[in-house]
Design an enzyme around this catalytic site. Structure first.
Site, PDB file in Angstrom:
ATOM      1  N   HIS A 156     -65.289  48.558  41.470  1.00 33.77           N
ATOM      2  CA  HIS A 156     -65.276  48.745  42.918  1.00 33.77           C
ATOM      3  C   HIS A 156     -64.242  49.804  43.280  1.00 33.77           C
ATOM      4  CE1 HIS A 156     -61.796  46.202  42.205  1.00 33.77           C
ATOM      5  NE2 HIS A 156     -61.340  46.540  43.388  1.00 33.77           N
TER       6      HIS A 156
ATOM      7  N   ASP B  49     -61.382  50.468  46.603  1.00 33.84           N
ATOM      8  CA  ASP B  49     -60.725  49.646  47.622  1.00 33.84           C
ATOM      9  C   ASP B  49     -61.043  50.121  49.037  1.00 33.84           C
ATOM     10  OD1 ASP B  49     -59.612  48.175  45.626  1.00 33.84           O
ATOM     11  OD2 ASP B  49     -57.577  48.977  45.842  1.00 33.84           O
TER      12      ASP B  49
ATOM     13  N   HIS C 168     -62.562  51.294  40.054  1.00 32.96           N
ATOM     14  CA  HIS C 168     -61.791  50.618  39.017  1.00 32.96           C
ATOM     15  C   HIS C 168     -62.314  49.200  38.812  1.00 32.96           C
ATOM     16  CE1 HIS C 168     -59.835  50.192  42.952  1.00 32.96           C
ATOM     17  NE2 HIS C 168     -59.376  49.010  42.561  1.00 32.96           N
TER      18      HIS C 168
ATOM     19  N   ARG D  60     -54.253  36.345  32.903  1.00 35.53           N
ATOM     20  CA  ARG D  60     -53.618  37.557  33.418  1.00 35.53           C
ATOM     21  C   ARG D  60     -53.334  37.367  34.897  1.00 35.53           C
ATOM     22  NH1 ARG D  60     -55.368  42.127  36.276  1.00 35.53           N
ATOM     23  NH2 ARG D  60     -54.280  44.067  35.760  1.00 35.53           N
TER      24      ARG D  60
END
Length: 335
Positions: free
Chosen positions: A212, A214, A268, A278
């Site tokens: 996607h 931002d 990204h 994570r």
């Protein structure tokens, strides 16, 4: 473990239909040997003589034009605070799922807690992650979780002015008045997102977070040392090597439109890890929904639109196609 989201149940049909499929070379990879280092910019140089300051500003603008991503050090967020924030994230995400997924958990508005992608219709739309979204004014309402609240407030108190400083530099380089951002962006319009990516036994087949770009002017991210953040550059996915001292900065769609395509809102994604969890935290510098996004450069690449209109189009596209689509919806036709 009782704190894990019910991804196996949520994605049962999709996973059952794909476990025997050979993904071949299209498998999702996170090879540490192929990690790259983003442009690294020392913001301490902004406090030196005008030559150092100007060069630092040129590097910020250059990275926004060529990468859409860069890292900064001497950003004002202490290592102690970053360690505390990771600890607090671990504590809150390890609360049993049945509890943390309740309406108004942490005294936050509904839908502050989110997990996975309930709209997924195929393997490549699966998102193996969970998150807390919080607008800055809502953080003060977390009165029963004082340690989490104070740590998040401390982080926001540094990254909010940092975002403004970076936006001011980027705007200046394009002769965009900073007053535009002062009038349209505030603590009421920007938000934080705490992210957790649980271990995923299908890490070569599904994403931690879908590819996607931002929907912001600017995003500030701190990622832990597990790695997994990747960006698209020159048609290839590139893994970003974690830097414990740095914050990752990326340009959002709104700045790409406002800059008439000069600054890059790079696509990204986050690759899931098979055996470890994570954590990351992101700050999104956003305008109000009535803010008008219009480049005054000629000829314009994108038509004028409001942030509210952009969000509505994005939500519609996600529902209908499973993909955000994004700025291409607002391109002006070539004459």
């Amino acid at each position: 473990m009782d704190y894990e989201p019910p991804f196996f149940e949520m994605y049962k049909t999709l996973l059952q239909g794909s476990l025997g499929v050979d993904v071949g070379n299209s498998g999702i990879k996170n090879d540490k040997s192929e990690w790259c280092e983003l442009p690294l910019i020392d913001l301490g140089r902004l406090s030196l003589d005008h030559v150092e300051r100007d060069e630092c500003m040129r590097e910020i603008s250059g990275a926004a034009r060529t990468w859409g991503f860069f890292q900064v050090v001497n950003h004002g967020v202490s290592q102690e605070l970053l360690h505390s924030l990771r600890h607090e994230q671990m504590e809150v995400f390890h609360i049993p799922f049945a509890h943390k997924s309740r309406e108004n958990f942490l005294n936050l508005p509904s839908r502050s807690y989110r997990c996975g992608n309930p709209s997924a219709t195929n393997l490549w739309q699966i998102s193996w992650s969970e998150a807390f979204h919080m607008f800055l004014p809502d953080i003060a309402k977390m009165d029963q979780h004082q340690s989490l609240r104070s740590t998040i407030e401390a982080f926001a108190s540094v990254v909010a002015p940092l975002a403004e400083s970076l936006v001011q530099i980027l705007a200046q380089k394009l002769n965009i008045k900073f007053s535009y951002f002062q009038e349209n962006c505030s603590a009421n319009t920007s938000f934080l997102r705490l992210n957790r990516y649980p271990p995923c036994p299908f890490s070569s087949r599904v994403f931690g977070l879908l590819p996607h770009s931002d929907s912001s002017f600017l995003t500030i991210v701190h990622q832990d040392q597990i790695g997994g953040l990747q960006l698209m550059k020159d048609g290839n996915w590139i893994g970003i090597k974690p830097n414990p001292q740095a914050l990752v900065i990326n340009i959002g769609d709104l700045f790409q439109a406002l800059s008439n395509g000069i600054y890059i809102s790079a696509k990204h994604r986050v690759v899931a890890a098979e055996k470890v969890e994570r954590f990351s935290v992101a700050y999104f510098y956003n305008p109000s929904k009535d803010a008008v996004i219009e480049s005054h450069m000629r000829p314009p690449v994108y038509r004028k639109f409001t942030f509210g209109e952009y969000r509505e189009q994005t939500e519609k596209d996600v529902k209908e196609t499973g993909d955000k689509v994004g700025l291409s919806r607002f391109l002006l036709s070539e004459t």
